[in-house]
Design a protein around this motif. Structure first.
Motif, PDB file in Angstrom:
ATOM      1  N   TRP A  57       0.871  -1.181   0.000  1.00 62.26           N
ATOM      2  CA  TRP A  57       0.000   0.000   0.000  1.00 62.26           C
ATOM      3  C   TRP A  57       0.904   1.227   0.000  1.00 62.26           C
ATOM      4  O   TRP A  57       0.889   2.042   0.913  1.00 62.26           O
ATOM      5  CB  TRP A  57      -0.917  -0.031   1.213  1.00 62.26           C
ATOM      6  CG  TRP A  57      -2.174   0.772   1.034  1.00 62.26           C
ATOM      7  CD1 TRP A  57      -2.510   1.583   0.014  1.00 62.26           C
ATOM      8  CD2 TRP A  57      -3.289   0.800   1.946  1.00 62.26           C
ATOM      9  NE1 TRP A  57      -3.747   2.142   0.218  1.00 62.26           N
ATOM     10  CE2 TRP A  57      -4.253   1.674   1.399  1.00 62.26           C
ATOM     11  CE3 TRP A  57      -3.551   0.186   3.172  1.00 62.26           C
ATOM     12  CZ2 TRP A  57      -5.460   1.946   2.031  1.00 62.26           C
ATOM     13  CZ3 TRP A  57      -4.744   0.447   3.802  1.00 62.26           C
ATOM     14  CH2 TRP A  57      -5.703   1.315   3.239  1.00 62.26           C
ATOM     15  N   THR A  58       1.681   1.350  -1.034  1.00 60.95           N
ATOM     16  CA  THR A  58       2.705   2.386  -1.087  1.00 60.95           C
ATOM     17  C   THR A  58       2.130   3.797  -1.164  1.00 60.95           C
ATOM     18  O   THR A  58       2.772   4.759  -0.744  1.00 60.95           O
ATOM     19  CB  THR A  58       3.637   2.160  -2.301  1.00 60.95           C
ATOM     20  OG1 THR A  58       2.831   2.076  -3.490  1.00 60.95           O
ATOM     21  CG2 THR A  58       4.410   0.862  -2.143  1.00 60.95           C
ATOM     22  N   ASP A  59       0.922   3.908  -1.695  1.00 65.11           N
ATOM     23  CA  ASP A  59       0.290   5.224  -1.812  1.00 65.11           C
ATOM     24  C   ASP A  59      -0.798   5.419  -0.762  1.00 65.11           C
ATOM     25  O   ASP A  59      -1.762   6.150  -0.985  1.00 65.11           O
ATOM     26  CB  ASP A  59      -0.288   5.420  -3.213  1.00 65.11           C
ATOM     27  CG  ASP A  59      -1.309   4.341  -3.588  1.00 65.11           C
ATOM     28  OD1 ASP A  59      -1.372   3.305  -2.888  1.00 65.11           O
ATOM     29  OD2 ASP A  59      -2.045   4.530  -4.574  1.00 65.11           O
ATOM     30  N   SER A  62      -2.355   8.815   0.051  1.00 68.19           N
ATOM     31  CA  SER A  62      -3.325   9.427  -0.860  1.00 68.19           C
ATOM     32  C   SER A  62      -4.758   8.975  -0.552  1.00 68.19           C
ATOM     33  O   SER A  62      -5.714   9.646  -0.940  1.00 68.19           O
ATOM     34  CB  SER A  62      -2.972   9.088  -2.310  1.00 68.19           C
ATOM     35  OG  SER A  62      -3.147   7.713  -2.586  1.00 68.19           O
TER      36      SER A  62
END
Length: 218
Positions: A57-59, A62
């Protein structure tokens, strides 16, 4: 020349042996330390700790634009690893909330593992959190039922039930159930929420997690 070569070989083998004897995920923890040195972690953030569902869940920031989030998920980790590296995962931070996603890999690592063992591992980590942060919010996201691990669902469901009961009795603690939200109208796990490996989830899957998690986030 021979002496120099011998010294070089000794150094090479010593370094190789040293690396081989490092515990699993040691390098991930060193990477976290390097990141924290380069960018000191903010205070009063929401600290995510757990396995690859967080790692990938790198973003995540956002999805929660109004929250300050520190993501310390490291892929493949088990609750045993969270316990082993508890000091490194907790001490550098001053969070206002900790959210955990871990336990799925414990079962995948040992198909004969009983739910009560995983629950015991979680309680041990929870205790370590409380020793450092007695009053902050601590939440546990339910183990998702990945289609590729269907044979392990009974143990996972049992663990979810026991951890939910434990968290219900604890102050400043919640069990965040994402499993129902990932089902279709017939109560079946939506495979379209998973990528090709049927283990990790799609952006739409993370959108569903976000909707479920938001009410719990400080």
């Amino acid at each position: 020349m021979k002496k120099i070569l011998s010294a070089f070989l000794l150094l090479y083998f010593a370094l190789s042996f040293s690396q081989e004897n490092k515990p699993m995920f040691w390098q991930d923890i060193q990477n976290f330390k390097k990141t924290d040195q380069e960018n000191p972690p903010p205070k009063d953030a929401i600290l995510l700790i757990g396995s690859s569902s967080f790692t990938k869940w790198t973003d995540v920031a956002s999805y929660f634009p109004d929250k300050t989030i520190i993501n310390r998920g490291f892929g493949g980790s088990r609750l045993t690893d969270l316990n082993d590296f508890a000091e490194d995962l907790l001490s550098p931070y001053q969070p206002k909330q900790i959210i955990i996603y871990c336990g799925e890999n414990d079962f995948a690592d040992n198909h004969d593992l009983k739910a009560k063992v995983v629950v015991k591992r979680f309680k041990a980590f929870y205790k370590k959190i409380r020793e450092k942060f007695p009053n902050i919010e601590v939440d546990y996201i339910s183990i998702k039922y990945s289609p590729s691990r269907e044979m392990l669902w009974p143990q996972m469901k049992a663990a979810n039930k026991k951890i939910a009961a434990f968290m219900e009795k604890e102050p400043h603690a919640e069990f965040i159930d994402i499993t129902r939200a990932m089902e279709d109208s017939n109560g079946n796990i939506r495979k379209d929420l998973f990528v090709e490996d049927m283990l990790h989830i799609t952006p739409e899957g993370y959108e569903i997690w976000t909707k479920v998690m938001k009410p719990y986030m400080k």
